[in-house]
Design a protein around this motif. Structure first.
Motif, PDB file in Angstrom:
ATOM      1  N   THR A 131     -10.894  16.664  -6.770  1.00 38.63           N
ATOM      2  CA  THR A 131     -11.754  17.423  -6.062  1.00 38.63           C
ATOM      3  C   THR A 131     -11.395  19.536  -5.809  1.00 38.63           C
ATOM      4  OG1 THR A 131     -10.773  17.722  -3.801  1.00 38.63           O
ATOM      5  CG2 THR A 131     -12.130  16.285  -4.566  1.00 38.63           C
ATOM      6  N   LEU A 132     -12.914  19.789  -6.130  1.00 45.52           N
ATOM      7  CA  LEU A 132     -12.488  21.001  -6.756  1.00 45.52           C
ATOM      8  C   LEU A 132     -13.969  22.384  -5.762  1.00 45.52           C
ATOM      9  CD1 LEU A 132     -12.481  21.910 -10.669  1.00 45.52           C
ATOM     10  CD2 LEU A 132     -11.302  21.288  -8.967  1.00 45.52           C
ATOM     11  N   THR A 133     -13.953  21.788  -4.455  1.00 47.09           N
ATOM     12  CA  THR A 133     -14.787  22.266  -3.672  1.00 47.09           C
ATOM     13  C   THR A 133     -13.700  23.007  -2.634  1.00 47.09           C
ATOM     14  OG1 THR A 133     -14.730  20.541  -1.938  1.00 47.09           O
ATOM     15  CG2 THR A 133     -16.411  20.821  -3.827  1.00 47.09           C
ATOM     16  N   ALA A 134     -12.906  23.186  -1.890  1.00 50.47           N
ATOM     17  CA  ALA A 134     -12.279  23.146  -1.029  1.00 50.47           C
ATOM     18  C   ALA A 134     -10.987  24.578  -1.382  1.00 50.47           C
ATOM     19  CB  ALA A 134     -11.424  22.466   0.123  1.00 50.47           C
ATOM     20  N   GLY A 135     -10.896  24.322  -2.438  1.00 50.50           N
ATOM     21  CA  GLY A 135      -9.859  26.032  -2.801  1.00 50.50           C
ATOM     22  C   GLY A 135     -10.116  26.616  -3.282  1.00 50.50           C
ATOM     23  N   PRO A 136     -10.484  27.174  -4.558  1.00 42.99           N
ATOM     24  CA  PRO A 136     -10.598  27.736  -5.133  1.00 42.99           C
ATOM     25  C   PRO A 136     -11.698  28.985  -5.364  1.00 42.99           C
ATOM     26  CG  PRO A 136     -12.096  26.075  -6.086  1.00 42.99           C
ATOM     27  CD  PRO A 136     -11.729  25.483  -5.072  1.00 42.99           C
ATOM     28  N   GLU A 137     -12.700  29.118  -3.618  1.00 43.89           N
ATOM     29  CA  GLU A 137     -13.131  30.373  -3.799  1.00 43.89           C
ATOM     30  C   GLU A 137     -12.076  30.918  -2.967  1.00 43.89           C
ATOM     31  OE1 GLU A 137     -14.160  27.299  -2.813  1.00 43.89           O
ATOM     32  OE2 GLU A 137     -16.565  27.651  -3.445  1.00 43.89           O
ATOM     33  N   LEU A 138     -11.152  30.651  -1.990  1.00 49.07           N
ATOM     34  CA  LEU A 138      -9.447  31.444  -1.455  1.00 49.07           C
ATOM     35  C   LEU A 138      -9.006  31.406  -2.303  1.00 49.07           C
ATOM     36  CD1 LEU A 138      -7.983  31.569   0.989  1.00 49.07           C
ATOM     37  CD2 LEU A 138      -7.222  28.866   1.370  1.00 49.07           C
ATOM     38  N   SER A 139      -8.023  31.178  -3.450  1.00 49.52           N
ATOM     39  CA  SER A 139      -6.686  31.869  -3.911  1.00 49.52           C
ATOM     40  C   SER A 139      -7.819  31.986  -5.073  1.00 49.52           C
ATOM     41  CB  SER A 139      -7.260  30.186  -5.015  1.00 49.52           C
ATOM     42  OG  SER A 139      -8.549  30.017  -5.918  1.00 49.52           O
ATOM     43  N   PHE A 140      -8.749  32.385  -5.680  1.00 47.12           N
ATOM     44  CA  PHE A 140      -9.680  33.408  -6.537  1.00 47.12           C
ATOM     45  C   PHE A 140      -9.492  34.230  -5.933  1.00 47.12           C
ATOM     46  CE2 PHE A 140      -9.057  30.035  -9.387  1.00 47.12           C
ATOM     47  CZ  PHE A 140      -9.475  31.089 -10.776  1.00 47.12           C
ATOM     48  N   THR A 141     -10.191  34.306  -4.713  1.00 41.92           N
ATOM     49  CA  THR A 141     -10.655  35.756  -3.509  1.00 41.92           C
ATOM     50  C   THR A 141      -9.227  36.717  -3.528  1.00 41.92           C
ATOM     51  OG1 THR A 141     -12.592  34.676  -2.579  1.00 41.92           O
ATOM     52  CG2 THR A 141     -12.178  36.528  -1.481  1.00 41.92           C
ATOM     53  N   LEU A 142      -7.906  35.640  -2.606  1.00 42.47           N
ATOM     54  CA  LEU A 142      -6.815  36.499  -2.052  1.00 42.47           C
ATOM     55  C   LEU A 142      -6.707  36.426  -3.620  1.00 42.47           C
ATOM     56  CD1 LEU A 142      -4.873  36.400   0.056  1.00 42.47           C
ATOM     57  CD2 LEU A 142      -3.926  33.860  -1.001  1.00 42.47           C
ATOM     58  N   ALA A 143      -6.159  35.986  -4.803  1.00 40.86           N
ATOM     59  CA  ALA A 143      -6.068  37.065  -6.357  1.00 40.86           C
ATOM     60  C   ALA A 143      -6.858  38.648  -6.371  1.00 40.86           C
ATOM     61  CB  ALA A 143      -6.171  36.196  -7.053  1.00 40.86           C
ATOM     62  N   THR A 144      -7.651  37.939  -5.517  1.00 34.96           N
ATOM     63  CA  THR A 144      -8.852  39.766  -5.379  1.00 34.96           C
ATOM     64  C   THR A 144      -7.713  40.701  -5.006  1.00 34.96           C
ATOM     65  OG1 THR A 144     -10.415  39.296  -7.186  1.00 34.96           O
ATOM     66  CG2 THR A 144     -10.988  41.269  -5.897  1.00 34.96           C
ATOM     67  N   VAL A 145      -7.938  40.512  -3.753  1.00 43.43           N
ATOM     68  CA  VAL A 145      -7.300  41.176  -2.200  1.00 43.43           C
ATOM     69  C   VAL A 145      -5.809  41.711  -3.017  1.00 43.43           C
ATOM     70  CG1 VAL A 145      -6.171  41.226   0.012  1.00 43.43           C
ATOM     71  CG2 VAL A 145      -8.646  40.044  -0.785  1.00 43.43           C
ATOM     72  N   VAL A 146      -5.061  41.047  -3.520  1.00 39.06           N
ATOM     73  CA  VAL A 146      -3.716  41.316  -3.593  1.00 39.06           C
ATOM     74  C   VAL A 146      -3.700  42.076  -4.922  1.00 39.06           C
ATOM     75  CG1 VAL A 146      -1.927  40.431  -4.873  1.00 39.06           C
ATOM     76  CG2 VAL A 146      -2.774  38.984  -2.845  1.00 39.06           C
ATOM     77  N   GLY A 147      -4.036  41.528  -6.142  1.00 40.13           N
ATOM     78  CA  GLY A 147      -4.819  42.708  -7.324  1.00 40.13           C
ATOM     79  C   GLY A 147      -5.082  44.286  -6.470  1.00 40.13           C
ATOM     80  N   LEU A 148      -6.200  44.296  -5.906  1.00 40.12           N
ATOM     81  CA  LEU A 148      -6.795  45.318  -5.336  1.00 40.12           C
ATOM     82  C   LEU A 148      -6.442  46.539  -4.687  1.00 40.12           C
ATOM     83  CD1 LEU A 148     -10.544  44.707  -4.118  1.00 40.12           C
ATOM     84  CD2 LEU A 148      -9.427  46.014  -6.382  1.00 40.12           C
ATOM     85  N   ALA A 149      -5.097  45.414  -4.116  1.00 37.96           N
ATOM     86  CA  ALA A 149      -4.033  46.442  -3.237  1.00 37.96           C
ATOM     87  C   ALA A 149      -3.215  47.073  -4.220  1.00 37.96           C
ATOM     88  CB  ALA A 149      -2.716  45.370  -2.151  1.00 37.96           C
ATOM     89  N   GLY A 150      -2.112  46.206  -5.729  1.00 33.52           N
ATOM     90  CA  GLY A 150      -1.691  47.136  -6.391  1.00 33.52           C
ATOM     91  C   GLY A 150      -2.757  47.882  -7.222  1.00 33.52           C
ATOM     92  N   VAL A 151      -3.767  48.294  -7.316  1.00 32.69           N
ATOM     93  CA  VAL A 151      -5.433  49.466  -7.856  1.00 32.69           C
ATOM     94  C   VAL A 151      -5.092  50.344  -6.950  1.00 32.69           C
ATOM     95  CG1 VAL A 151      -7.140  49.921  -8.203  1.00 32.69           C
ATOM     96  CG2 VAL A 151      -6.651  47.627  -9.228  1.00 32.69           C
ATOM     97  N   ALA A 152      -4.956  50.045  -5.418  1.00 31.62           N
ATOM     98  CA  ALA A 152      -4.878  51.041  -4.426  1.00 31.62           C
ATOM     99  C   ALA A 152      -3.227  52.483  -4.433  1.00 31.62           C
ATOM    100  CB  ALA A 152      -5.593  50.131  -3.650  1.00 31.62           C
ATOM    101  N   TYR A 153      -2.636  51.245  -4.814  1.00 30.07           N
ATOM    102  CA  TYR A 153      -1.453  51.440  -4.822  1.00 30.07           C
ATOM    103  C   TYR A 153      -1.013  52.467  -5.673  1.00 30.07           C
ATOM    104  CZ  TYR A 153       4.003  52.443  -4.766  1.00 30.07           C
ATOM    105  OH  TYR A 153       5.229  52.752  -4.384  1.00 30.07           O
ATOM    106  N   PHE A 154      -2.055  52.205  -7.158  1.00 29.88           N
ATOM    107  CA  PHE A 154      -1.403  52.861  -8.943  1.00 29.88           C
ATOM    108  C   PHE A 154      -2.235  54.100  -8.248  1.00 29.88           C
ATOM    109  CE2 PHE A 154      -2.916  53.635 -12.893  1.00 29.88           C
ATOM    110  CZ  PHE A 154      -1.303  54.474 -12.828  1.00 29.88           C
ATOM    111  N   ALA A 155      -3.463  53.300  -7.788  1.00 25.34           N
ATOM    112  CA  ALA A 155      -4.094  54.869  -8.134  1.00 25.34           C
ATOM    113  C   ALA A 155      -3.610  56.008  -6.824  1.00 25.34           C
ATOM    114  CB  ALA A 155      -5.479  54.950  -7.127  1.00 25.34           C
ATOM    115  N   ALA A 156      -2.636  55.829  -5.931  1.00 20.72           N
ATOM    116  CA  ALA A 156      -2.143  56.991  -4.357  1.00 20.72           C
ATOM    117  C   ALA A 156      -1.064  57.356  -5.011  1.00 20.72           C
ATOM    118  CB  ALA A 156      -2.107  56.008  -3.479  1.00 20.72           C
ATOM    119  N   PHE A 157      -0.133  56.757  -5.911  1.00 15.73           N
ATOM    120  CA  PHE A 157       1.095  56.549  -6.269  1.00 15.73           C
ATOM    121  C   PHE A 157       1.437  56.919  -7.208  1.00 15.73           C
ATOM    122  CE2 PHE A 157       1.431  55.300  -1.772  1.00 15.73           C
ATOM    123  CZ  PHE A 157       1.287  56.266  -1.815  1.00 15.73           C
ATOM    124  N   GLY A 158       0.756  56.329  -8.425  1.00 15.81           N
ATOM    125  CA  GLY A 158       0.676  56.512  -9.300  1.00 15.81           C
ATOM    126  C   GLY A 158       1.089  57.576 -10.639  1.00 15.81           C
TER     127      GLY A 158
END
Length: 461
Positions: free
Chosen positions: A427-454
């Motif tokens: 069943t693909l109704t409970a988890g995809p939104e959570l996993s994909f949204t959390l992935a973007t949150v983690v990724g944006l943290a990396g983007v912000a760190y690179f923008a500040a300290f890269g």
């Protein structure tokens, strides 16, 4: 470069890699063609394997484990591969890796016809581990160990060669000229798979795709072994152990450390969802394509989307690399990171519309456009004779940290955190939104760190 060329030493022409390719000696030309053919075989198969696992009866957590096992193999295979090549020679090693990879494609193709098994119940004192059934999907894991063998060669050597051949201020263009040619296999492979899957239902069609990949790999293996003369090749020293890794980590240029941390965060985020892209298109969104006189089921349409993605990547590599010479490497790398980070949440929230997905995968292609600048930013600060070691250390650290990302994403995607991994939960109704949204949150943290300290590579400053 051919005699009479007008370019000064160190200059890079975007089409120079093609001209040099067709001017190569026959043995090296054959090896280059073999590399292209293997790349094509990988790309027409590996992106569909998660959907294959679902059709064989597994769920999201199993797909996540598959992704993490692939990450593990990518991290640890290069060292034993290099050690073997040093002992037996690159020609024998290349042939051995190619044969093993070819067998791996066959194992994948045969997986539905191979038996699963039941893990027996185990009682360890007060701990009672109940038995559970393992389906035929377990053979996909076996095949993974085999198919990845050929890919265990040469990353650090490739970086070092480009660094030695190109002026520091032209590194991004140097990598672009080699990347464009290599990506042709990435463009053609999914298109071939889409053509087959448009005719047959997925499981049977994908088995045909795997047999086709097996044929490509077998032909490339025979040609490579018969016609490639590696008598003068020098690949590098054998692996010296963990002490060598510690020394290389300590010697890593300071400018690379912020890039490594940001890149690791972004790749971890991408690793959480990468193996599920095909499942989201085929099952969660369930979008096919109708138009121009053709009608494609979702699995075939996914192959078209991958080709669109790679076409954008190929077309934008040179202009983006030229842009890096004006703006510096950091803004271009940051743009690629931003695409990596935002794509998951855009995909999982996309409307079930074919043209929306075409546009979204075209956008995803921009993440590859920044790869030449990214590679230049990795190897640029290294000393002239240390490019391979710096590159190898960088990727070893990044790939090791990213290993568990797919397993974590699989647990989140499956949506049933209490179920044991082998239990089917498609069943693909409970988890995809959570996993994909959390992935973007983690990724944006990396983007912000690179923008500040890269840090910018001084040759591009």
């Amino acid at each position: 470069m051919a005699d009479g060329a007008a370019e000064e030493p160190g200059e890079v022409d975007a089409f120079d890699s093609y001209r040099q390719f067709f001017a190569l000696e026959p043995d090296v030309l054959v090896l280059s063609v073999a590399m292209l053919v293997f790349s094509l075989a990988f790309q027409m198969t590996t992106r569909y394997v998660p959907e294959y696992i679902f059709t064989l009866g597994a769920g999201g957590a199993v797909v996540g484990l598959y992704g993490s096992l692939g990450n593990l193999i990518s991290a640890v295979y290069p060292y034993p591969g290099g050690a073997l090549s040093d002992r037996v020679g690159s020609r024998v090693a290349l042939t051995a890796f190619a044969v093993v990879t070819t067998v791996g494609f066959l194992v994948w193709a045969a997986a539905p016809m191979l038996p699963g098994f039941v893990v027996p119940e185990v009682a360890l004192g007060p701990l009672d581990l109940g038995g559970w059934a393992v389906g035929a999907w377990v053979w996909v894991f076996v095949g993974l160990f085999l198919t990845q063998a050929w890919k265990s060669f040469g990353l650090g050597a490739t970086f070092a060669i480009v660094k030695q051949s190109v002026d520091p201020g032209r590194l991004a263009m140097g990598f672009a000229s080699t990347e464009i040619f290599r990506r042709v296999g990435f463009l053609l492979g999914p298109a071939i798979a889409a053509g087959v899957l448009a005719v047959y239902e997925f499981q049977l069609g994908f088995q045909y795709v795997l047999l086709l990949a097996t044929g490509f790999a077998a032909v490339a293996t025979v040609a490579q072994h018969s016609l490639y003369d590696a008598s003068e090749d020098t690949i590098g020293d054998s692996f010296e152990g963990l002490d060598a890794i510690r020394r290389d980590l300590a010697a890593m240029p300071e400018t690379l450390r912020p890039l490594l941390l940001a890149d690791t965060l972004i790749r971890f985020a991408n690793g959480m969802v990468y193996v599920f892209f095909v499942v989201v298109v085929t099952r969660y969104l369930d979008v096919g394509f109708t138009g121009f006189g053709v009608s494609l089921p979702p699995a075939a349409f996914f192959g078209v989307l991958l080709s669109v993605e790679m076409a954008v990547a190929i077309l934008t590599k040179v202009p983006v690399s030229k842009l890096a010479e004006r703006t510096g490497l950091k803004p271009v790398v940051g743009l690629g990171f931003l695409v990596y980070a935002t794509f998951p949440v855009l995909l999982v929230n996309a409307p079930a519309d074919q043209w929306a997905l075409v546009a979204l995968f075209a956008y995803s292609g921009l993440r590859f456009a920044g790869l030449p600048a990214h590679k230049a930013l990795i190897v640029g600060p290294a000393e002239q004779d240390a490019g391979g070691r710096v590159t190898g250390t960088y990727y070893l650290v990044r790939n090791t940290v990213v290993i568990p990302s797919a397993a974590l994403g699989g647990v989140l995607y499956q949506g049933d955190w209490t179920a044991p991994v082998p239990v089917v939960d498609a069943t693909l109704t409970a988890g995809p939104e959570l996993s994909f949204t959390l992935a973007t949150v983690v990724g944006l943290a990396g983007v912000a760190y690179f923008a500040a300290f890269g840090r910018e590579f001084e040759a591009y400053a």
